[in-house]
Design a protein around this motif. Structure first.
Motif, PDB file in Angstrom:
ATOM      1  N   GLU A 112       0.845  -1.201   0.000  1.00 58.60           N
ATOM      2  CA  GLU A 112       0.000   0.000   0.000  1.00 58.60           C
ATOM      3  C   GLU A 112       0.882   1.254   0.000  1.00 58.60           C
ATOM      4  O   GLU A 112       1.867   1.333   0.753  1.00 58.60           O
ATOM      5  CB  GLU A 112      -0.901   0.010   1.237  1.00 58.60           C
ATOM      6  CG  GLU A 112      -1.870   1.185   1.244  1.00 58.60           C
ATOM      7  CD  GLU A 112      -2.555   1.408   2.580  1.00 58.60           C
ATOM      8  OE1 GLU A 112      -3.436   2.282   2.624  1.00 58.60           O
ATOM      9  OE2 GLU A 112      -2.210   0.731   3.561  1.00 58.60           O
ATOM     10  N   VAL A 113       0.512   2.212  -0.811  1.00 56.59           N
ATOM     11  CA  VAL A 113       1.228   3.495  -0.878  1.00 56.59           C
ATOM     12  C   VAL A 113       0.354   4.556  -0.245  1.00 56.59           C
ATOM     13  O   VAL A 113      -0.849   4.635  -0.534  1.00 56.59           O
ATOM     14  CB  VAL A 113       1.537   3.871  -2.337  1.00 56.59           C
ATOM     15  CG1 VAL A 113       2.143   5.263  -2.417  1.00 56.59           C
ATOM     16  CG2 VAL A 113       2.453   2.830  -2.971  1.00 56.59           C
ATOM     17  N   VAL A 114       0.945   5.370   0.630  1.00 56.27           N
ATOM     18  CA  VAL A 114       0.183   6.473   1.224  1.00 56.27           C
ATOM     19  C   VAL A 114       0.950   7.775   1.041  1.00 56.27           C
ATOM     20  O   VAL A 114       2.186   7.795   1.085  1.00 56.27           O
ATOM     21  CB  VAL A 114      -0.096   6.252   2.732  1.00 56.27           C
ATOM     22  CG1 VAL A 114      -1.039   5.088   2.941  1.00 56.27           C
ATOM     23  CG2 VAL A 114       1.180   6.063   3.521  1.00 56.27           C
ATOM     24  N   GLN A 147       3.976  15.014   8.780  1.00 56.06           N
ATOM     25  CA  GLN A 147       4.652  13.722   8.967  1.00 56.06           C
ATOM     26  C   GLN A 147       5.896  13.578   8.087  1.00 56.06           C
ATOM     27  O   GLN A 147       6.341  12.458   7.823  1.00 56.06           O
ATOM     28  CB  GLN A 147       3.671  12.591   8.670  1.00 56.06           C
ATOM     29  CG  GLN A 147       2.519  12.549   9.658  1.00 56.06           C
ATOM     30  CD  GLN A 147       1.445  11.546   9.264  1.00 56.06           C
ATOM     31  OE1 GLN A 147       1.553  10.862   8.253  1.00 56.06           O
ATOM     32  NE2 GLN A 147       0.398  11.467  10.072  1.00 56.06           N
ATOM     33  N   THR A 148       6.470  14.681   7.670  1.00 57.85           N
ATOM     34  CA  THR A 148       7.667  14.593   6.813  1.00 57.85           C
ATOM     35  C   THR A 148       8.737  13.716   7.454  1.00 57.85           C
ATOM     36  O   THR A 148       9.436  12.969   6.759  1.00 57.85           O
ATOM     37  CB  THR A 148       8.230  16.004   6.537  1.00 57.85           C
ATOM     38  OG1 THR A 148       7.227  16.784   5.881  1.00 57.85           O
ATOM     39  CG2 THR A 148       9.465  15.939   5.654  1.00 57.85           C
ATOM     40  N   ARG A 149       8.841  13.757   8.771  1.00 55.61           N
ATOM     41  CA  ARG A 149       9.888  12.961   9.442  1.00 55.61           C
ATOM     42  C   ARG A 149       9.700  11.471   9.204  1.00 55.61           C
ATOM     43  O   ARG A 149      10.655  10.705   9.312  1.00 55.61           O
ATOM     44  CB  ARG A 149       9.925  13.282  10.945  1.00 55.61           C
ATOM     45  CG  ARG A 149       8.690  12.871  11.691  1.00 55.61           C
ATOM     46  CD  ARG A 149       8.702  13.341  13.141  1.00 55.61           C
ATOM     47  NE  ARG A 149       7.422  13.038  13.770  1.00 55.61           N
ATOM     48  CZ  ARG A 149       7.121  11.877  14.315  1.00 55.61           C
ATOM     49  NH1 ARG A 149       8.015  10.901  14.329  1.00 55.61           N
ATOM     50  NH2 ARG A 149       5.932  11.658  14.839  1.00 55.61           N
ATOM     51  N   ALA A 184       8.001   5.305  10.185  1.00 56.51           N
ATOM     52  CA  ALA A 184       9.219   5.295   9.369  1.00 56.51           C
ATOM     53  C   ALA A 184       8.967   4.507   8.090  1.00 56.51           C
ATOM     54  O   ALA A 184       8.936   3.270   8.105  1.00 56.51           O
ATOM     55  CB  ALA A 184      10.387   4.692  10.145  1.00 56.51           C
ATOM     56  N   ALA A 185       8.767   5.230   7.010  1.00 49.89           N
ATOM     57  CA  ALA A 185       8.554   4.567   5.715  1.00 49.89           C
ATOM     58  C   ALA A 185       9.807   3.790   5.326  1.00 49.89           C
ATOM     59  O   ALA A 185      10.931   4.210   5.620  1.00 49.89           O
ATOM     60  CB  ALA A 185       8.252   5.616   4.646  1.00 49.89           C
ATOM     61  N   VAL A 186       9.610   2.651   4.676  1.00 51.09           N
ATOM     62  CA  VAL A 186      10.761   1.882   4.193  1.00 51.09           C
ATOM     63  C   VAL A 186      11.122   2.287   2.764  1.00 51.09           C
ATOM     64  O   VAL A 186      12.227   2.003   2.292  1.00 51.09           O
ATOM     65  CB  VAL A 186      10.521   0.357   4.263  1.00 51.09           C
ATOM     66  CG1 VAL A 186      10.434  -0.105   5.719  1.00 51.09           C
ATOM     67  CG2 VAL A 186       9.288  -0.059   3.474  1.00 51.09           C
ATOM     68  N   SER A 187      10.193   2.934   2.090  1.00 49.62           N
ATOM     69  CA  SER A 187      10.440   3.355   0.714  1.00 49.62           C
ATOM     70  C   SER A 187       9.675   4.649   0.476  1.00 49.62           C
ATOM     71  O   SER A 187       8.514   4.772   0.907  1.00 49.62           O
ATOM     72  CB  SER A 187       9.965   2.255  -0.255  1.00 49.62           C
ATOM     73  OG  SER A 187      10.358   2.530  -1.580  1.00 49.62           O
ATOM     74  N   GLY A 227       5.620  23.138  -3.601  1.00 44.30           N
ATOM     75  CA  GLY A 227       4.772  22.108  -4.184  1.00 44.30           C
ATOM     76  C   GLY A 227       5.276  20.684  -4.055  1.00 44.30           C
ATOM     77  O   GLY A 227       4.651  19.745  -4.563  1.00 44.30           O
ATOM     78  N   TYR A 228       6.392  20.516  -3.373  1.00 40.61           N
ATOM     79  CA  TYR A 228       6.963  19.170  -3.217  1.00 40.61           C
ATOM     80  C   TYR A 228       6.054  18.301  -2.345  1.00 40.61           C
ATOM     81  O   TYR A 228       5.528  18.754  -1.331  1.00 40.61           O
ATOM     82  CB  TYR A 228       8.336  19.310  -2.564  1.00 40.61           C
ATOM     83  CG  TYR A 228       9.107  18.041  -2.305  1.00 40.61           C
ATOM     84  CD1 TYR A 228       9.887  17.470  -3.308  1.00 40.61           C
ATOM     85  CD2 TYR A 228       9.116  17.454  -1.050  1.00 40.61           C
ATOM     86  CE1 TYR A 228      10.645  16.328  -3.061  1.00 40.61           C
ATOM     87  CE2 TYR A 228       9.874  16.315  -0.797  1.00 40.61           C
ATOM     88  CZ  TYR A 228      10.633  15.760  -1.805  1.00 40.61           C
ATOM     89  OH  TYR A 228      11.384  14.639  -1.558  1.00 40.61           O
ATOM     90  N   ARG A 229       5.892  17.048  -2.752  1.00 36.75           N
ATOM     91  CA  ARG A 229       5.063  16.102  -2.006  1.00 36.75           C
ATOM     92  C   ARG A 229       5.826  14.798  -1.806  1.00 36.75           C
ATOM     93  O   ARG A 229       6.746  14.486  -2.567  1.00 36.75           O
ATOM     94  CB  ARG A 229       3.763  15.818  -2.772  1.00 36.75           C
ATOM     95  CG  ARG A 229       2.868  17.018  -2.941  1.00 36.75           C
ATOM     96  CD  ARG A 229       1.814  16.809  -4.013  1.00 36.75           C
ATOM     97  NE  ARG A 229       0.951  15.673  -3.730  1.00 36.75           N
ATOM     98  CZ  ARG A 229       0.099  15.128  -4.619  1.00 36.75           C
ATOM     99  NH1 ARG A 229       0.012  15.625  -5.844  1.00 36.75           N
ATOM    100  NH2 ARG A 229      -0.648  14.104  -4.293  1.00 36.75           N
ATOM    101  N   LEU A 230       5.391  14.035  -0.819  1.00 35.22           N
ATOM    102  CA  LEU A 230       6.012  12.749  -0.520  1.00 35.22           C
ATOM    103  C   LEU A 230       4.941  11.665  -0.453  1.00 35.22           C
ATOM    104  O   LEU A 230       3.830  11.898   0.026  1.00 35.22           O
ATOM    105  CB  LEU A 230       6.700  12.795   0.850  1.00 35.22           C
ATOM    106  CG  LEU A 230       8.025  13.560   0.948  1.00 35.22           C
ATOM    107  CD1 LEU A 230       8.327  13.882   2.401  1.00 35.22           C
ATOM    108  CD2 LEU A 230       9.152  12.760   0.319  1.00 35.22           C
ATOM    109  N   ALA A 231       5.307  10.479  -0.916  1.00 34.21           N
ATOM    110  CA  ALA A 231       4.479   9.291  -0.685  1.00 34.21           C
ATOM    111  C   ALA A 231       5.408   8.180  -0.243  1.00 34.21           C
ATOM    112  O   ALA A 231       6.612   8.191  -0.548  1.00 34.21           O
ATOM    113  CB  ALA A 231       3.721   8.900  -1.954  1.00 34.21           C
ATOM    114  N   GLY A 232       4.852   7.222   0.490  1.00 35.97           N
ATOM    115  CA  GLY A 232       5.724   6.175   1.015  1.00 35.97           C
ATOM    116  C   GLY A 232       5.019   4.851   1.200  1.00 35.97           C
ATOM    117  O   GLY A 232       3.787   4.744   1.119  1.00 35.97           O
TER     118      GLY A 232
END
Ligand SMILES: CC(C)(COP(=O)(O)OP(=O)(O)OC[C@H]1O[C@@H](n2cnc3c(N)ncnc32)[C@H](O)[C@@H]1OP(=O)(O)O)[C@@H](O)C(=O)NCCC(=O)NCCS
Length: 146
Positions: A3-5, A11-13, A57-60, A44-49
């Motif tokens: 699953e990708v969120v 929650q950037t950390r 702690a995302a692994v990817s 505009g930068y975004r993150l998914a993990g």
């Protein structure tokens, strides 16, 4: 497939450990998070993990932004893609790549663009990109300044 969120600003950390595996120049999670939240998120930068056992702690992770340019029109630019060494080879980056393609389509982007270094340490990434139908379309030039 994992699953990708999306990882929101608060929650950037949660992306820091995986991101530091790719971007060690930031040295600490605190420095990296501050840079992302202060300089990148407002632009505009975004993150998914992808998360495994630890919900903090995302692994990817993948870092990207919607962008516009005269050369590429409306596009999605991928700045960062990283999986922690212990979690590689399980399809996490593949899941993130598929997710970001769907997101780019949702935003009506014309294309997805990214740069990737030419060293042997990027070989796995290059295979991932080629597998996902990215073509090599440019040389990237850099001039370091004193
Ligand atoms: C490139 C990178 C993000 C790939 O992450 P990943 O999560 O390991 O990627 P995947 O698991 O989707 O694919 C990796 C390999 O595992 C294989 N794989 C995927 N799921 C698998 C499974 N369930 N069982 C066995 N193998 C599997 C893939 O086929 C792929 O094989 P290949 O290396 O022979 O092409 C990771 O290697 C990395 O972080 N590298 C360092 C940072 C980097 O270079 N980032 C890109 C900057 S441009």
């Amino acid at each position: 497939m994992a699953e990708v969120v999306e990882i929101p600003r608060a929650q950037t950390r949660h992306a820091a450990i995986a991101m530091l595996a790719l971007r060690p120049r930031w040295q600490s999670a605190e420095a990296l998070v501050e840079f992302i939240d202060t300089n990148l998120r407002p632009a505009g930068y975004r993150l998914a993990g992808v998360f495994d056992n630890d919900p903090e702690a995302a692994v990817s992770v993948i870092g990207f932004r919607e962008a516009w340019s005269t050369a590429w029109g409306h596009h999605l630019y991928v700045d960062d893609m990283s999986t922690i060494p212990d979690a590689r080879g399980r399809g996490h980056a593949e899941a993130l790549m598929r997710w970001v393609v769907v997101e780019a389509q949702r935003l009506n982007c014309e294309a997805i663009h990214l740069d990737s270094g030419v060293g042997a340490d990027r070989a796995a990434a290059h295979r991932l990109y080629m597998r996902n139908h990215f073509d090599i379309t440019a040389h990237h030039f850099t001039r370091l300044l004193d």
